[in-house]
Design a protein around this motif. Structure first.
Motif, PDB file in Angstrom:
ATOM      1  N   ALA A  12     -10.878  60.068  -4.592  1.00  0.00           N
ATOM      2  CA  ALA A  12     -11.884  60.093  -3.279  1.00  0.00           C
ATOM      3  C   ALA A  12     -11.277  58.652  -2.935  1.00  0.00           C
ATOM      4  O   ALA A  12     -11.247  58.500  -1.121  1.00  0.00           O
ATOM      5  CB  ALA A  12     -12.666  60.070  -3.922  1.00  0.00           C
ATOM      6  N   GLN A  13     -10.738  57.507  -2.828  1.00  0.00           N
ATOM      7  CA  GLN A  13      -9.929  56.415  -2.840  1.00  0.00           C
ATOM      8  C   GLN A  13      -8.888  56.752  -2.022  1.00  0.00           C
ATOM      9  O   GLN A  13      -8.859  55.960  -1.246  1.00  0.00           O
ATOM     10  CB  GLN A  13     -10.222  55.594  -4.257  1.00  0.00           C
ATOM     11  N   GLN A  14      -8.366  57.883  -2.665  1.00  0.00           N
ATOM     12  CA  GLN A  14      -7.001  57.951  -2.008  1.00  0.00           C
ATOM     13  C   GLN A  14      -7.215  58.908  -0.368  1.00  0.00           C
ATOM     14  O   GLN A  14      -6.411  58.088   0.426  1.00  0.00           O
ATOM     15  CB  GLN A  14      -6.197  58.335  -2.751  1.00  0.00           C
ATOM     16  N   ALA A  15      -8.125  59.348  -0.514  1.00  0.00           N
ATOM     17  CA  ALA A  15      -8.450  60.304   0.465  1.00  0.00           C
ATOM     18  C   ALA A  15      -8.828  59.432   1.853  1.00  0.00           C
ATOM     19  O   ALA A  15      -8.628  60.163   2.680  1.00  0.00           O
ATOM     20  CB  ALA A  15      -9.808  61.723  -0.078  1.00  0.00           C
ATOM     21  N   LEU A  16      -9.360  58.832   1.004  1.00  0.00           N
ATOM     22  CA  LEU A  16     -10.528  57.705   2.285  1.00  0.00           C
ATOM     23  C   LEU A  16      -9.836  56.890   2.809  1.00  0.00           C
ATOM     24  O   LEU A  16      -9.455  56.760   4.135  1.00  0.00           O
ATOM     25  CB  LEU A  16     -11.902  57.216   1.812  1.00  0.00           C
ATOM     26  N   GLN A  17      -8.347  56.508   2.449  1.00  0.00           N
ATOM     27  CA  GLN A  17      -7.679  55.559   2.509  1.00  0.00           C
ATOM     28  C   GLN A  17      -6.307  56.588   3.470  1.00  0.00           C
ATOM     29  O   GLN A  17      -6.245  56.185   4.692  1.00  0.00           O
ATOM     30  CB  GLN A  17      -6.676  55.023   1.845  1.00  0.00           C
ATOM     31  N   GLY A  18      -6.804  57.844   3.437  1.00  0.00           N
ATOM     32  CA  GLY A  18      -6.049  59.205   3.926  1.00  0.00           C
ATOM     33  C   GLY A  18      -6.435  59.202   5.726  1.00  0.00           C
ATOM     34  O   GLY A  18      -5.820  59.566   5.627  1.00  0.00           O
ATOM     35  N   GLY A  19      -8.039  58.322   5.412  1.00  0.00           N
ATOM     36  CA  GLY A  19      -8.652  59.059   6.730  1.00  0.00           C
ATOM     37  C   GLY A  19      -9.343  59.729   6.818  1.00  0.00           C
ATOM     38  O   GLY A  19     -10.347  60.168   7.856  1.00  0.00           O
ATOM     39  N   LEU A  20      -9.542  60.697   5.800  1.00  0.00           N
ATOM     40  CA  LEU A  20     -10.836  62.001   6.020  1.00  0.00           C
ATOM     41  C   LEU A  20     -12.046  61.519   5.629  1.00  0.00           C
ATOM     42  O   LEU A  20     -12.494  60.043   5.692  1.00  0.00           O
ATOM     43  CB  LEU A  20     -10.709  62.880   5.054  1.00  0.00           C
ATOM     44  N   SER A  21     -12.881  61.994   6.189  1.00  0.00           N
ATOM     45  CA  SER A  21     -14.766  61.285   6.499  1.00  0.00           C
ATOM     46  C   SER A  21     -15.333  60.924   5.317  1.00  0.00           C
ATOM     47  O   SER A  21     -14.423  62.142   4.152  1.00  0.00           O
ATOM     48  CB  SER A  21     -14.939  62.242   8.056  1.00  0.00           C
ATOM     49  N   VAL A  22     -16.546  60.606   5.288  1.00  0.00           N
ATOM     50  CA  VAL A  22     -17.042  60.263   3.798  1.00  0.00           C
ATOM     51  C   VAL A  22     -17.412  61.874   3.399  1.00  0.00           C
ATOM     52  O   VAL A  22     -17.891  62.252   2.356  1.00  0.00           O
ATOM     53  CB  VAL A  22     -18.297  59.526   3.835  1.00  0.00           C
ATOM     54  N   THR A  23     -18.002  62.599   4.333  1.00  0.00           N
ATOM     55  CA  THR A  23     -18.414  63.986   4.590  1.00  0.00           C
ATOM     56  C   THR A  23     -17.132  64.927   3.221  1.00  0.00           C
ATOM     57  O   THR A  23     -17.572  65.660   2.949  1.00  0.00           O
ATOM     58  CB  THR A  23     -19.306  64.618   5.321  1.00  0.00           C
ATOM     59  N   GLU A  24     -16.060  64.893   4.809  1.00  0.00           N
ATOM     60  CA  GLU A  24     -14.799  65.726   3.967  1.00  0.00           C
ATOM     61  C   GLU A  24     -14.729  65.025   2.743  1.00  0.00           C
ATOM     62  O   GLU A  24     -14.587  66.521   1.383  1.00  0.00           O
ATOM     63  CB  GLU A  24     -13.191  65.682   4.882  1.00  0.00           C
TER      64      GLU A  24
END
Length: 280
Positions: free
Chosen positions: A237-249
């Motif tokens: 999740a940390q990597q995905a948030l850094q990549g620009g995905l939304s919290v819901t995604e």
């Protein structure tokens, strides 16, 4: 529903106030009522303990270990040991009970104690009463961390051994998961992070029995399975948030249908909320 919990629900003659089951299904805590009844009792692999909350009267239990016949009063608990087959006659009672599947607990630290004398009398012990009440109260407000019920059951078992006059057993240290199996487990979690995973599924990947797997994972990582699973998901999740995905995604990608539950898990592991992490 795990087999042990399902069996206990079938036996309850009055509506249950709820059931709490450990991640591996080997421990069940439930509060339920029984009408006055009698019949056969015992199971080859189950330890049962019932703390009387309300009701009571004369309790009769006859097993190969002997006969228990006494007035059962609130605050007292009875014990039915694994393999303790026989016959019982019980008054109407409301119980806070714990059942432990000893077949799944064969690798428990120190093993299961030999405590035959405990089934021949009723007991009043503040330690066991406090542990059962604490477990139940924590479960009712969703405050049980992974492994909490197993720990509580281990405390109960050790306390029963003390009540039976046994010297403390030296725990057997489980062998930790080797690095190869740990990497295999990590790869499986990463690949299936959006799916509903339980302890049995994780153990099956490594060809292990759930309780043995849980102890080996804790020995290797210091964490029980659900805590480790959550940490691994939050790492992605940390990597995905850094990549620009939304919290819901990201929540959906981690297997959380409810973003608020994902946020709570993220904060518990990372220390800040997902939105703060994204800004930082």
């Amino acid at each position: 529903m795990p087999a042990l919990a399902d069996q206990l629900h079938r036996e309850a003659t009055l509506p249950s106030d709820g059931t709490v089951t450990s991640e591996d299904g080997a421990v069940v805590l439930l509060r339920h009522g029984f009408q006055a009844s009698e019949g056969p009792m015992g199971h080859p692999h189950q330890l049962r303990l019932g703390l009387l909350l309300a009701g009571g009267g004369n309790l009769y239990q006859r097993t190969s270990a002997g006969v228990l016949q006494a007035a059962w009063n609130p605050g007292q608990f009875n014990v039915v040991l694994p393999g303790d087959h026989g016959h019982y006659a019980s008054p109407a009672v409301e119980l806070l009970g714990m059942a432990i599947d000893t077949a799944q607990w064969r690798d428990a630290p120190g093993g299961f104690p030999d405590i035959p004398s405990l089934s021949l009398r009723l007991h009043r012990d503040p330690v066991i009463a406090s542990v059962l009440q604490a477990l139940w109260s924590s479960a009712q407000v969703d405050a049980c961390v992974p492994g909490f019920l197993q720990y509580g059951a281990e405390v109960v078992v050790r306390r029963l051994a003390q009540l039976a006059g046994q010297p403390p057993a030296r725990p057997r240290m489980p062998a930790p998961l080797p690095s190869r199996q740990l990497r295999q487990l990590q790869d499986f979690i990463d690949e299936h992070r959006s799916q509903s995973l339980d302890v049995a599924a994780l153990a099956d990947v490594l060809g292990m029995e759930p309780t043995t797997f849980s102890r080996a994972l804790r020995a290797a990582t210091g964490m029980p399975p659900y805590a480790y699973l959550t940490q691994r998901r939050m790492h992605w999740a940390q990597q995905a948030l850094q990549g620009g995905l939304s919290v819901t995604e990201v929540a959906m990608g981690c297997g959380y249908a409810n973003p608020s539950k994902f946020s709570a898990a993220f904060r518990r592991v990372v220390g800040v909320s997902p939105s703060v992490w994204s800004r930082q």
